[in-house]
Scaffold this motif. Sequence first.
Motif, PDB file in Angstrom:
ATOM      1  N   ILE A 119      -6.165   5.620   0.105  1.00  0.00           N
ATOM      2  CA  ILE A 119      -7.009   4.845  -0.751  1.00  0.00           C
ATOM      3  C   ILE A 119      -6.264   4.903  -2.167  1.00  0.00           C
ATOM      4  N   ASP A 120      -6.124   3.648  -2.757  1.00  0.00           N
ATOM      5  CA  ASP A 120      -5.496   3.609  -4.104  1.00  0.00           C
ATOM      6  C   ASP A 120      -6.338   3.681  -5.120  1.00  0.00           C
ATOM      7  N   ALA A 121      -6.033   3.422  -6.679  1.00  0.00           N
ATOM      8  CA  ALA A 121      -6.865   3.463  -7.497  1.00  0.00           C
ATOM      9  C   ALA A 121      -8.083   2.539  -7.497  1.00  0.00           C
ATOM     10  N   SER A 167      -3.767  -5.728  -7.028  1.00  0.00           N
ATOM     11  CA  SER A 167      -3.257  -7.033  -7.217  1.00  0.00           C
ATOM     12  C   SER A 167      -2.291  -6.688  -8.513  1.00  0.00           C
ATOM     13  N   SER A 168      -2.108  -5.634  -9.149  1.00  0.00           N
ATOM     14  CA  SER A 168      -0.938  -5.977 -10.009  1.00  0.00           C
ATOM     15  C   SER A 168       0.165  -5.745  -9.598  1.00  0.00           C
ATOM     16  N   ALA A 169       0.377  -5.384  -8.411  1.00  0.00           N
ATOM     17  CA  ALA A 169       1.721  -5.221  -7.766  1.00  0.00           C
ATOM     18  C   ALA A 169       2.054  -6.586  -7.537  1.00  0.00           C
ATOM     19  N   LYS A 229       1.886   7.895  -3.368  1.00  0.00           N
ATOM     20  CA  LYS A 229       1.556   7.412  -4.495  1.00  0.00           C
ATOM     21  C   LYS A 229       2.302   7.633  -5.695  1.00  0.00           C
ATOM     22  N   TYR A 230       2.773   6.792  -6.638  1.00  0.00           N
ATOM     23  CA  TYR A 230       3.075   6.815  -7.806  1.00  0.00           C
ATOM     24  C   TYR A 230       1.919   7.056  -8.671  1.00  0.00           C
ATOM     25  N   TRP A 231       1.774   8.254  -9.328  1.00  0.00           N
ATOM     26  CA  TRP A 231       0.593   8.525 -10.297  1.00  0.00           C
ATOM     27  C   TRP A 231       0.984   9.369 -11.380  1.00  0.00           C
ATOM     28  N   SER A 283      -8.513   1.329 -15.884  1.00  0.00           N
ATOM     29  CA  SER A 283      -7.326   0.781 -15.498  1.00  0.00           C
ATOM     30  C   SER A 283      -6.249   2.036 -14.940  1.00  0.00           C
ATOM     31  N   SER A 284      -5.549   1.427 -14.003  1.00  0.00           N
ATOM     32  CA  SER A 284      -4.357   2.413 -13.725  1.00  0.00           C
ATOM     33  C   SER A 284      -3.357   2.820 -14.765  1.00  0.00           C
ATOM     34  N   SER A 285      -3.246   2.093 -15.712  1.00  0.00           N
ATOM     35  CA  SER A 285      -2.427   2.488 -16.774  1.00  0.00           C
ATOM     36  C   SER A 285      -2.941   3.728 -17.602  1.00  0.00           C
ATOM     37  N   GLY A 330       6.369  -4.744 -15.648  1.00  0.00           N
ATOM     38  CA  GLY A 330       4.937  -5.584 -15.709  1.00  0.00           C
ATOM     39  C   GLY A 330       3.978  -4.437 -15.088  1.00  0.00           C
ATOM     40  N   SER A 331       4.275  -3.826 -14.076  1.00  0.00           N
ATOM     41  CA  SER A 331       3.708  -2.885 -13.312  1.00  0.00           C
ATOM     42  C   SER A 331       4.435  -2.019 -12.379  1.00  0.00           C
ATOM     43  N   GLY A 332       4.310  -0.712 -12.453  1.00  0.00           N
ATOM     44  CA  GLY A 332       5.201   0.002 -11.755  1.00  0.00           C
ATOM     45  C   GLY A 332       5.216  -0.396 -10.291  1.00  0.00           C
ATOM     46  N   SER A 333       4.052  -0.401  -9.671  1.00  0.00           N
ATOM     47  CA  SER A 333       3.994  -0.459  -8.327  1.00  0.00           C
ATOM     48  C   SER A 333       4.647  -2.083  -7.740  1.00  0.00           C
ATOM     49  N   ALA A 334       4.796  -3.029  -8.826  1.00  0.00           N
ATOM     50  CA  ALA A 334       5.378  -4.363  -8.480  1.00  0.00           C
ATOM     51  C   ALA A 334       6.531  -4.419  -8.149  1.00  0.00           C
ATOM     52  N   THR A 335       7.409  -3.202  -8.592  1.00  0.00           N
ATOM     53  CA  THR A 335       8.854  -3.081  -8.169  1.00  0.00           C
ATOM     54  C   THR A 335       9.022  -3.152  -6.590  1.00  0.00           C
ATOM     55  N   ARG A 336       7.884  -2.265  -6.055  1.00  0.00           N
ATOM     56  CA  ARG A 336       8.071  -2.050  -4.487  1.00  0.00           C
ATOM     57  C   ARG A 336       7.859  -3.359  -3.788  1.00  0.00           C
ATOM     58  N   SER A 337       6.847  -4.107  -4.327  1.00  0.00           N
ATOM     59  CA  SER A 337       6.818  -5.419  -3.732  1.00  0.00           C
ATOM     60  C   SER A 337       7.615  -6.575  -3.508  1.00  0.00           C
ATOM     61  N   ILE A 340       0.902  -1.119  -0.039  1.00  0.00           N
ATOM     62  CA  ILE A 340      -0.118  -0.076  -0.002  1.00  0.00           C
ATOM     63  C   ILE A 340       0.869   1.332   0.272  1.00  0.00           C
ATOM     64  N   ALA A 341       0.700   2.069  -0.869  1.00  0.00           N
ATOM     65  CA  ALA A 341       1.509   3.414  -1.251  1.00  0.00           C
ATOM     66  C   ALA A 341       1.264   4.342   0.018  1.00  0.00           C
ATOM     67  N   PHE A 342       2.213   4.827   0.572  1.00  0.00           N
ATOM     68  CA  PHE A 342       1.896   5.997   1.617  1.00  0.00           C
ATOM     69  C   PHE A 342       2.033   7.377   0.643  1.00  0.00           C
ATOM     70  N   GLY A 360      -5.264   5.642 -16.250  1.00  0.00           N
ATOM     71  CA  GLY A 360      -5.317   7.018 -15.290  1.00  0.00           C
ATOM     72  C   GLY A 360      -3.891   7.530 -15.194  1.00  0.00           C
ATOM     73  N   HIS A 361      -2.648   6.956 -15.341  1.00  0.00           N
ATOM     74  CA  HIS A 361      -1.491   7.440 -15.360  1.00  0.00           C
ATOM     75  C   HIS A 361      -1.249   8.620 -16.421  1.00  0.00           C
ATOM     76  N   GLN A 362      -1.882   7.982 -17.642  1.00  0.00           N
ATOM     77  CA  GLN A 362      -1.546   9.027 -18.872  1.00  0.00           C
ATOM     78  C   GLN A 362      -2.583  10.058 -18.785  1.00  0.00           C
TER      79      GLN A 362
HETATM   80  O1  PMV Z   1       1.377  -0.025 -10.692  1.00  0.00           O
HETATM   81  P1  PMV Z   1       0.236   0.589 -11.419  1.00  0.00           P
HETATM   82  O2  PMV Z   1       0.369   0.965 -12.706  1.00  0.00           O
HETATM   83  O3  PMV Z   1      -0.901  -0.355 -11.204  1.00  0.00           O
HETATM   84  O4  PMV Z   1      -0.014   1.881 -10.376  1.00  0.00           O
HETATM   85  C1  PMV Z   1      -0.202   1.907  -9.168  1.00  0.00           C
HETATM   86  C2  PMV Z   1      -0.946   3.101  -8.487  1.00  0.00           C
HETATM   87  C3  PMV Z   1      -1.410   3.363  -7.477  1.00  0.00           C
HETATM   88  O5  PMV Z   1      -1.659   2.263  -6.555  1.00  0.00           O
HETATM   89  C4  PMV Z   1      -2.923   4.233  -7.334  1.00  0.00           C
HETATM   90  C5  PMV Z   1      -0.409   4.197  -6.590  1.00  0.00           C
HETATM   91  C6  PMV Z   1       0.843   3.255  -5.832  1.00  0.00           C
HETATM   92  O6  PMV Z   1       1.934   3.698  -6.024  1.00  0.00           O
HETATM   93  O7  PMV Z   1       0.729   2.039  -5.886  1.00  0.00           O
END
Ligand code: PMV
Length: 346
Positions: free
Chosen positions: A288-290, A103-105, A12-14, A197-199, A145-152, A8-10, A201-203
């Motif tokens: 709250i996330d996306a 779940s993508s992370a 957020k990457y957006w 999707s968050s993809s 694969g998904s930006g936030s996955a790198t933190r997991s 859970i991001a404190f 949203g990022h754009q």
């Molecule tokens: O990793 P993505 O592309 O699903 O983006 C994650 C975006 C947020 O969950 C809203 C924020 C975050 O940093 O996890």
Amino acid sequence: MARAPSNIAFIKYWGKSELSSQWPANDSISMTLDHLATVTCATPDPTLADHTLQLNQVDHKRGDKIASKVFQHLDRLSAAMASETKFHIRSANSFPSACGIASSASGMAALTIASTAAMLAEGDLEKLRQRKFGSFTLNDLARLGSGSATRSLLGGFVQWQKGPSATEQTVSQLFSAEYWPLADMVVVLDQNEKKISSSEGHQQAWQSPLFLPRLAALPERAELVQFALKNRDFSLLGQQLEAEALEMHAVMMTSEPPITYWVEETSQFLTWLRKERVLNGLPAYFTIDAGPNIHVICEQKDRAQVQEKLKNHWQNYRILVDTVGSGPKLKVLGFVPDDPLAPDLW
Ligand code: PMV
């Protein structure tokens, strides 16, 4: 077979500075979770012409909308490892997918670890982490694969820094899981799959008039979050969490076209929590996330009290209780388990 937790991001990457390399517009900070996780088995099969995929017990084909990101990532991993092997991929989440519980992370982190390990016949996660794959590290691969996955890929409290260029991004642990026992209670207000999707949203983020002011103010907020973590200052952390989540959702809601992830109950919940805190001293804050669902963060010592309050007031909603986790795991098994999520396997 890999088990990777969600996070859970404190902060957020957006928004992305560069799409193809998944270069984020800002640094982010997260807490790795423990029980909310994805388990993925990658079983090589020399008779296969293409990978097969099963997600949460449902078979998917290349070309299915939900599976396209997974096949795309498998192709990327095969190219990076110069591997021609095809796999049966079986993956399961311990929580509802695609509704803002990251779940993508966990999914992309588990897929990256399980497939990479299987392609290289490597059973040691630490060794995998230390290797370079062409110009990529395991963190880079998960991120693609998904930006936030790198933190997991790491446990405890984790920082992903964008660095001076797309190829100089770093991911590091700020504090271990034991440093500060915090709890995350996810109140599932709506578990339908999100429509945007968050993809996407990022754009769209760049179109919001609030996006550049957000980027300008974020370094100061990130410092405050780090200070709060270091000093275990819960009220400072909580204030920053709430302001940060509301700011990201303000960007979403003012993007072009606007994105509203909230449902009616989301704003009711926020009002309720803030009132409970001010009037009755409930030691909990939200983020709250996306998606529409709320992550209620509290210290582990207050968890029973907060959980009881949530259960009484929000009895019609599922509440997923979690805490800080120590990161992903890799196991080499000679069989594919019937239930990859079975806790005794891990
Ligand atoms: O990793 P993505 O592309 O699903 O983006 C994650 C975006 C947020 O969950 C809203 C924020 C975050 O940093 O996890």
